[in-house]
Design an enzyme around this catalytic site. Structure first.
Site, PDB file in Angstrom:
ATOM      1  N   GLN A   1       0.832  -1.203   0.000  1.00 49.98           N
ATOM      2  CA  GLN A   1       0.000   0.000   0.000  1.00 49.98           C
ATOM      3  C   GLN A   1       0.872   1.260   0.000  1.00 49.98           C
ATOM      4  O   GLN A   1       0.399   2.343  -0.314  1.00 49.98           O
ATOM      5  CB  GLN A   1      -0.926   0.011   1.230  1.00 49.98           C
ATOM      6  CG  GLN A   1      -2.023  -1.037   1.159  1.00 49.98           C
ATOM      7  CD  GLN A   1      -2.990  -1.014   2.334  1.00 49.98           C
ATOM      8  OE1 GLN A   1      -3.244  -2.040   2.927  1.00 49.98           O
ATOM      9  NE2 GLN A   1      -3.539   0.140   2.658  1.00 49.98           N
TER      10      GLN A   1
ATOM     11  N   ARG B   1      -9.659  -0.513   7.249  1.00 50.63           N
ATOM     12  CA  ARG B   1     -10.570   0.429   6.590  1.00 50.63           C
ATOM     13  C   ARG B   1     -10.946   1.605   7.490  1.00 50.63           C
ATOM     14  O   ARG B   1     -12.116   1.969   7.622  1.00 50.63           O
ATOM     15  CB  ARG B   1     -11.821  -0.276   6.096  1.00 50.63           C
ATOM     16  CG  ARG B   1     -12.439   0.495   4.951  1.00 50.63           C
ATOM     17  CD  ARG B   1     -13.488  -0.249   4.212  1.00 50.63           C
ATOM     18  NE  ARG B   1     -13.882   0.534   3.052  1.00 50.63           N
ATOM     19  CZ  ARG B   1     -14.269   0.017   1.913  1.00 50.63           C
ATOM     20  NH1 ARG B   1     -14.330  -1.274   1.743  1.00 50.63           N
ATOM     21  NH2 ARG B   1     -14.621   0.776   0.912  1.00 50.63           N
ATOM     22  N   CYS B   2      -9.935   2.172   8.125  1.00 55.96           N
ATOM     23  CA  CYS B   2     -10.190   3.396   8.875  1.00 55.96           C
ATOM     24  C   CYS B   2      -8.872   4.112   9.068  1.00 55.96           C
ATOM     25  O   CYS B   2      -7.825   3.577   8.766  1.00 55.96           O
ATOM     26  CB  CYS B   2     -10.851   3.115  10.218  1.00 55.96           C
ATOM     27  SG  CYS B   2      -9.782   2.436  11.469  1.00 55.96           S
TER      28      CYS B   2
ATOM     29  N   GLU C   1     -13.223   5.122   3.774  1.00 55.98           N
ATOM     30  CA  GLU C   1     -13.331   4.368   5.015  1.00 55.98           C
ATOM     31  C   GLU C   1     -14.500   4.794   5.884  1.00 55.98           C
ATOM     32  O   GLU C   1     -14.905   4.062   6.792  1.00 55.98           O
ATOM     33  CB  GLU C   1     -12.014   4.514   5.779  1.00 55.98           C
ATOM     34  CG  GLU C   1     -10.888   3.976   4.931  1.00 55.98           C
ATOM     35  CD  GLU C   1      -9.521   4.316   5.468  1.00 55.98           C
ATOM     36  OE1 GLU C   1      -8.598   3.544   5.226  1.00 55.98           O
ATOM     37  OE2 GLU C   1      -9.380   5.332   6.142  1.00 55.98           O
TER      38      GLU C   1
END
Ligand code: CDP
Length: 806
Positions: free
Chosen positions: A237, A384-385, A760
């Site tokens: 990522q 996802r945050c 997110e």
């Protein structure tokens, strides 16, 4: 005039710029199976590595005998800690300032920990040979419950650092303690609680789970002995950060390392950190001089690479009898597993947990976090945050419900009463953040009106009476969550990773014929960057998005960036894209003035061209200007039309949203059905409404998973339960509810195009919304707090506890 307007509308439409529901250009290859992933890579002479893993959660390694494995035909080498130690590579640094074993040396600290790396001619031989590595273990007592980590007689887990009484984030209170982090005014908060009319206190568990991307973590390392150059393909990522880390660890000069992240099949935080497999494939390739591929299987991914959450949050609110919140106090016990490998900006050992005052104007607050070691896999990634925001929002949004119940007040009304008001922005929170913009009351009212909140509460009241009379076995829950995210890490004053400030970048080149290549320091894992960055450039420069190619993930060609996670791409690299485009536009204006033989100031921008003010028929399109930039630039101007921008954001962006979930639960089976889920998101200026909708659908689906069943659980021996999709809940289209989406637009005042992140938000807001729906369903029966995950078995147990079963 009508003709001019039509012409302008047509020209705008042709651009497919910001605000347009442009179809995802990457889907052309993804939907045809033509994506190019790490595992698609086949290099001449490539060999394959696989790990020998520990069956124990905590054990001393008595001996490792690799002779039987090495003797197997097709096996090329077997690496153990003894091979890595002379190279100083048996431990690697983590992003959180700890070290993590690459291959276990004297002890194993969690089940499935890496013990040896077998390299063979093919993957099947490597896998078979792992079973021929004979490891003798002496089992040790293990710690699974984080509340037992710091007991006086607890077994010491990290013998390698047992005498270090100061860690990366200050003093340690116990050999199994990692850090204590405190923020806020403790005295003022304690005083408020001592004098408050009403207080609530609840231990809220955001349980251990896993981002579980469809594509697991993987790498291919290829070391060219002649050139002394390493090429590393991987599911990264943050490719540039990986290059820097590899350089620092290996001593190879950074310019001789080429990191390439090709297409990535989902990340969700799982692919931010560095893993043993990356190191072993690199070492293997350097030692053997051939490319080495490492590909995790599903169980390895779920049980060893970064977990998420595992925050035990004792949350307190103090309020007046009328429901005005006066203070918040939170203590978090954070279970970090065997090594502190949290992926947070360096200064934030508990990420942005201090956004836990949420969307409310809470005058004082205090947060304390203790991180501890246990015999579980390490990690602590932002699933996802943005760095623990899901945990923070879960704490405040559940606590609001608990307080509403204690006050016998409607929880929507309690929220409305305490929201930060529109005129208070920019808003300084008690725990240190400056919220950029928001209009919470408007968003909440729109959501309540759309779902018919009053009628739903009336229906629920009737259903509750019917349940009490024994006429129905179904409970109705109304879940609410109103969240504020904090995305776009981040300003250098707040955020760095290993000392590298968290800026991001964009480089745009316009070719002579007016088509464009642009490269960013971020890396899409499915979010559609190739589609949306092009839309920003299209609007800024008046070039059709279809003429713009976006490239990410190759550290040789892309400008340095900190990568994609924490919904930072739009807030940071999106901003860099707009700023780089504006640099180009400024030069283009000079060229146009020269071409039209007027002064620059006499020109105005019109969609895709500069025109002479008052003479709309005298203009030069960006395409014409591009040609001129290379062939006939003004005297003394260098040819070419390109720009790069490294953008350091002045602040984070603070998207927000109002979510409602209507749920029906069968008390006799514990099966919960989501009747309706409504999500209103405000992410400021919207670049691509269709992609936003897709992001919201995906985020909600993962929120649904986390709240309603997904879990990485351990038994008392430290055996990981739920490390396969047989046990780990990954919802398919069958289980997933239907999502209704909506929006308001409150632009970010400091972002060049007013955009905030969104990828997110739905996850952050979704998890507490589902949990609140479940808790609300059982509330009138005196159920107290029901912890996640809310799978049918656990809900059936709630029914049993309440004596509801026949
Ligand atoms: O960093 P990441 O890409 O995961 O998150 P993001 O910045 O929230 O962007 C996710 C996707 O939504 C990208 O394709 C963005 O361009 C798009 N997006 C948008 O269309 N409008 C916004 N205001 C924010 C994001």
């Amino acid at each position: 005039q009508v003709k001019i307007d039509l012409d302008r509308a047509e020209r705008t439409e042709k651009l497919q710029g910001m605000g347009c529901k442009r179809k995802r250009v990457e889907d052309i290859r993804f939907t045809q199976g033509k994506g190019s992933y790490v595992d698609d890579l086949k290099l001449p002479g490539m060999v394959f590595g696989d790990f020998v893993r520990s069956p124990h959660a905590h054990a001393r390694i008595v001996s490792i005998d690799t002779s039987r494995a090495k003797a197997m035909p097709g096996v090329i080498a077997v690496l153990t800690a003894a091979d890595l130690k002379p190279l100083g590579l048996h431990y690697m640094p983590t992003l959180a300032g700890d070290v993590q074993a690459v291959l276990a040396e004297e002890k194993v600290l969690f089940q499935n920990q890496e013990v040896a790396f077998v390299i063979a001619e093919d993957r099947y031989i490597a896998s078979d040979a792992t079973e021929l590595v004979d490891v003798e273990y002496e089992a040790l007592p293990c710690i699974v419950d984080p509340f037992k980590s710091m007991l006086p007689d607890a077994p010491i887990l990290r013998e390698d650092i047992k005498d270090k009484m100061t860690g990366a984030h200050g003093p340690r209170k116990h050999p199994n303690h990692i850090f204590e982090w405190q923020i806020g005014d403790k005295q003022a908060t304690d005083d408020v609680f001592a004098n408050a009319e009403v207080t609530i206190k609840e231990m809220l568990l955001d349980h251990r789970t896993h981002p579980s991307p469809l594509e697991t973590c993987q790498s291919v390392a290829s070391f060219d002995k002649v050139k002394g150059e390493l090429t590393l393909w991987g599911t990264f990522q943050a490719p540039h950060v990986i290059r820097t880390v590899v350089s620092l660890i290996s001593g190879l000069p950074e310019h001789k390392i080429h990191v390439i992240a090709p297409d990535i099949g989902g990340g969700f935080g799982n692919k931010v950190g560095a893993y043993a497999g990356y190191v072993c494939s690199v070492v293997g390739s350097i030692v053997l001089g051939v490319p080495v591929k490492w590909v995790e299987d599903r169980m390895e991914n779920l049980s060893t690479t970064s977990f998420a959450r595992d925050y035990h949050m004792t949350t307190e609110l103090a309020a007046t009898k009328e429901g005005k919140i006066l203070g918040m106090r939170v203590h978090v016990l954070a279970d970090h597993g065997a090594f502190d490998a949290c992926a947070d900006p360096s200064k934030w050992p508990a990420g942005f947990m201090n956004i836990c005052t949420g969307s409310y104007d809470i005058p004082v607050a205090h947060l304390a976090v203790d991180g501890v070691y246990t015999n579980k896999a390490s990690g602590g990634v932002a699933y996802r945050c943005s760095f623990r925001v899901t945990e923070a929002v879960f704490a405040i949004e559940r606590a609001i419900e608990v307080l509403a119940q204690k006050l016998s007040m409607d929880s929507a009304e309690l929220r409305m009463k305490n929201f930060i008001k529109a005129e208070q922005f920019p808003y300084q929170s008690a725990l240190g953040w400056e919220y950029d913009s928001g209009n919470y009351h408007v968003a909440m009212q729109k959501a309540m009106d759309t779902i018919g909140y009053k009628q739903l509460r009336a229906e629920q009241a009737e259903k509750r009476e019917a349940f009490k009379r024994g006429e129905t076995r179904e409970l109705m829950g109304i879940g609410i969550s109103f969240f504020t995210e904090i995305v776009g890490a981040g300003p250098a004053k707040n955020c760095d990773i290993l000392g590298i400030a968290m800026f991001d970048s964009a480089e745009i080149r316009i070719h002579p014929t007016g088509s464009v290549i642009a490269r960013m320091g971020t890396k899409s894992q499915g979010q559609g960057h190739e589609t949306t960055y092009a839309q920003i450039i299209a609007t800024e420069l008046g070039i059709p998005a279809d003429d713009i190619m976006i490239e990410e993930g190759n550290t040789d060609t892309a400008p340095y960036g900190l990568g994609t996670y924490g919904s930072r791409s739009t807030p940071v690299a999106g901003a860099a894209t707009a700023v780089a485009a504006r640099k180009i536009k400024a030069k283009a204006q000079m060229i146009a003035a020269h071409m039209l033989e007027v002064h620059e100031g006499d020109l105005e921008w019109d969609i895709d061209r500069f025109r002479v003010k008052g003479l709309p028929e005298k203009f030069k399109t960006m395409k014409e200007i591009a040609w001129s930039a290379y062939n006939a630039p003004p005297p003394n101007m260098e040819p070419g039309l390109e720009a790069v921008n490294y953008y350091e954001p002045p602040n984070m962006t603070y998207p927000f949203g109002a979510y409602f979930c209507i749920m029906d639960i069968d008390v006799d089976t514990g099966v919960a059905k989501t009747r309706r889920f409504y999500a209103l998101d405000d992410c400021g200026t919207r670049i691509n409404p269709m992609i936003i909708e897709g992001q919201v659908h995906g985020g909600l689906t993962e929120a649904f998973a986390c709240a309603m069943g997904q879990e990485i659980r351990y038994d008392e021996m430290g055996n990981v339960m739920g490390a396969s999709f047989m046990d780990f809940f990954l919802p398919t289209a069958v289980e997933t509810p239907k999502w209704e989406t909506d929006f308001t637009v409150t632009p970010s005042p400091h972002h060049p195009i007013g955009a905030k992140g969104v990828g997110e938000s739905p996850h952050v807001g979704g998890v507490p919304c589902f949990s609140n729906a479940v808790n609300d369903a059982y509330a009138f029966l005196g159920a107290g707090n029901i912890q996640m995950p809310h799978d049918a078995w656990r809900l059936w147990k709630v029914g049993e506890r309440l004596g509801l079963h026949a």
